[in-house]
Write an enzyme that holds these catalytic residues in place. Structure first.
Site, mmCIF file in Angstrom:
data_model
loop_
_atom_site.group_PDB
_atom_site.id
_atom_site.type_symbol
_atom_site.label_atom_id
_atom_site.label_comp_id
_atom_site.label_asym_id
_atom_site.label_seq_id
_atom_site.Cartn_x
_atom_site.Cartn_y
_atom_site.Cartn_z
ATOM 1 N N SER A 25 0.828 -1.215 0.000
ATOM 2 C CA SER A 25 0.000 0.000 0.000
ATOM 3 C C SER A 25 0.856 1.256 0.000
ATOM 4 C CB SER A 25 -0.858 0.071 1.265
ATOM 5 O OG SER A 25 -1.792 -0.939 1.282
ATOM 6 N N HIS A 55 -2.861 1.144 -4.595
ATOM 7 C CA HIS A 55 -2.097 0.112 -5.300
ATOM 8 C C HIS A 55 -2.119 0.412 -6.802
ATOM 9 C CE1 HIS A 55 -1.545 -2.930 -2.013
ATOM 10 N NE2 HIS A 55 -2.446 -2.123 -1.478
ATOM 11 N N HIS A 77 -5.439 -8.894 -1.485
ATOM 12 C CA HIS A 77 -5.407 -9.304 -0.082
ATOM 13 C C HIS A 77 -6.509 -10.319 0.171
ATOM 14 C CE1 HIS A 77 -3.917 -5.170 -0.405
ATOM 15 N NE2 HIS A 77 -3.141 -5.429 0.631
ATOM 16 N N TYR A 79 -8.669 -10.229 2.408
ATOM 17 C CA TYR A 79 -9.930 -9.582 2.788
ATOM 18 C C TYR A 79 -10.745 -9.094 1.595
ATOM 19 C CZ TYR A 79 -7.314 -5.166 2.258
ATOM 20 O OH TYR A 79 -6.549 -4.147 1.780
ATOM 21 N N GLU A 80 -10.135 -9.077 0.393
ATOM 22 C CA GLU A 80 -10.895 -8.571 -0.756
ATOM 23 C C GLU A 80 -11.963 -9.565 -1.209
ATOM 24 O OE1 GLU A 80 -8.479 -6.365 -3.767
ATOM 25 O OE2 GLU A 80 -6.889 -6.810 -2.341
ATOM 26 N N ALA A 107 2.709 -2.262 4.022
ATOM 27 C CA ALA A 107 2.551 -1.237 5.050
ATOM 28 C C ALA A 107 2.075 -1.961 6.308
ATOM 29 C CB ALA A 107 1.511 -0.217 4.606
ATOM 30 N N MET A 202 -1.993 -6.831 6.905
ATOM 31 C CA MET A 202 -3.049 -7.662 6.315
ATOM 32 C C MET A 202 -2.586 -8.394 5.058
ATOM 33 S SD MET A 202 -6.168 -4.957 6.762
ATOM 34 C CE MET A 202 -6.385 -4.024 8.295
ATOM 35 N N SER A 203 -1.300 -8.638 4.940
ATOM 36 C CA SER A 203 -0.815 -9.244 3.683
ATOM 37 C C SER A 203 0.438 -10.073 3.916
ATOM 38 C CB SER A 203 -0.503 -8.128 2.674
ATOM 39 O OG SER A 203 0.620 -7.380 3.085
ATOM 40 N N ASN A 226 2.043 3.388 11.152
ATOM 41 C CA ASN A 226 1.358 3.812 12.384
ATOM 42 C C ASN A 226 1.786 2.906 13.531
ATOM 43 O OD1 ASN A 226 -0.547 1.967 10.615
ATOM 44 N ND2 ASN A 226 -1.036 1.513 12.764
ATOM 45 N N HIS A 238 -7.176 3.730 6.683
ATOM 46 C CA HIS A 238 -6.514 3.426 5.411
ATOM 47 C C HIS A 238 -5.945 4.711 4.795
ATOM 48 C CE1 HIS A 238 -5.445 1.191 1.894
ATOM 49 N NE2 HIS A 238 -6.248 1.870 1.112
HETATM 50 N N1 HPA Z 1 -2.903 -3.027 11.213
HETATM 51 C C1 HPA Z 1 -3.070 -3.789 10.118
HETATM 52 N N2 HPA Z 1 -2.653 -3.437 8.916
HETATM 53 C C2 HPA Z 1 -2.010 -2.274 8.791
HETATM 54 C C3 HPA Z 1 -1.794 -1.422 9.880
HETATM 55 C C4 HPA Z 1 -2.269 -1.821 11.169
HETATM 56 O O1 HPA Z 1 -2.137 -1.122 12.191
HETATM 57 N N3 HPA Z 1 -1.150 -0.333 9.403
HETATM 58 C C5 HPA Z 1 -0.959 -0.532 8.069
HETATM 59 N N4 HPA Z 1 -1.485 -1.709 7.688
#
Ligand code: HPA
Length: 263
Positions: A25, A55, A77, A79-80, A107, A202-203, A226, A238
């Site tokens: 991402s 993306h 991903h 989740y998609e 990310a 998430m990947s 973050n 996001h």
């Molecule tokens: N959690 C899950 N996926 C992420 C995060 C997070 O804090 N930051 C960027 N992708």
């Protein structure tokens, strides 16, 4: 596969690719650094229809620092569409193109105060917090993939050396795969911390498993966007991920370019 391979080689040439790169991402612009041919995923049978903003759904094959690479500008991903094996056709293609190795990027949120937003983290290992596996349903005995050195020690050493030469901090840590698309709760983050996770995202984990299954060496790097939920007052979203990813992306590009000059 042979149709897909022929199609790609007809457009990008048949010279073997040495390395694959999956962009996470907010990192899609790295594809523009490659001198080569960009093929939209929509033209590639079996490739994901990626709908996540931030993306860049192109496969770019060409030269980066004198190394022939295949850059996957986007991933699907879990989740998609609920498919943990969504990247299998892309990774099978990478193998068929002749690649020996894959570098995945993503990310992620950090659980380590010493790895704050804007920093990079090299994955030393991962935790599969999802209960999913992209090889479920695979019928051959090759499905029993050993994962002891899944995050390749030699590739990691080369990436650490490249980072050091660039003056970029590249601490190692354990990445935890959370299915998403909702972010984690504070209790989940506390649990992940107890289990030994240093970052969460998430990947990447399904791709690492698939790449090992295919006999590709793998390393992966997170750009920390973050602090994980409950670890700071900053709001997680996001939008924030996409806004923060470029901070780490510039460093990541320097590390990858230096690494490629040494391969
Ligand atoms: N959690 C899950 N996926 C992420 C995060 C997070 O804090 N930051 C960027 N992708």
């Amino acid at each position: 596969m042979s149709d897909l391979l022929s199609l790609v080689q007809a457009r990008a040439g048949a010279a073997p690719v040495r390395l694959g790169l999956i962009l996470g991402s907010g990192l899609g612009h790295l594809a523009a650094a490659v001198q080569g041919v960009a093929i939209p995923y929509a033209d590639l049978p079996g490739f994901p229809h990626v709908g996540v903003s931030g993306h860049n759904p192109n496969l770019v094959i060409g030269d980066l620092e004198g190394v022939r690479v295949a850059v996957f500008g986007a991933r699907e991903h879990y989740y998609e569409n609920g498919n943990p094996a969504a990247m299998r056709p892309a990774l099978e293609l990478l193998k068929a193109l002749g690649a020996e190795a894959l570098i995945a990027t993503n990310a992620a949120g950090s659980l380590r105060p010493d790895i704050p937003p804007g920093e990079l983290m090299l994955l030393s290992d991962h935790l599969n917090f999802s209960g999913l596996n992209p090889l479920i349903g695979e019928k051959t005995d090759a499905r029993f993939v050993p994962m002891g050195d899944a995050h390749d020690p030699a590739l990691r050493a080369a990436l650490r050396a490249a980072a050091e030469a660039e003056g970029v901090a590249l601490p190692e840590g354990v990445y935890t795969w959370y299915s998403g698309p909702s972010f984690e709760t504070p209790a989940e983050i506390r649990a992940i911390k107890i289990l030994g996770g240093d970052a969460v995202g998430m990947s990447t984990v399904p791709e690492v498993i698939l790449a090992r299954f295919l006999g590709l060496r793998v390393a992966a790097i997170s750009t920390i966007t973050n602090m994980a939920q409950g670890m700071s007052d900053e709001k997680i979203s996001h939008e924030h991920t996409k806004a923060m990813a470029p901070l780490g992306a510039a460093k990541l590009e320097r590390v990858l370019r230096r690494f490629l000059r040494g391969v």
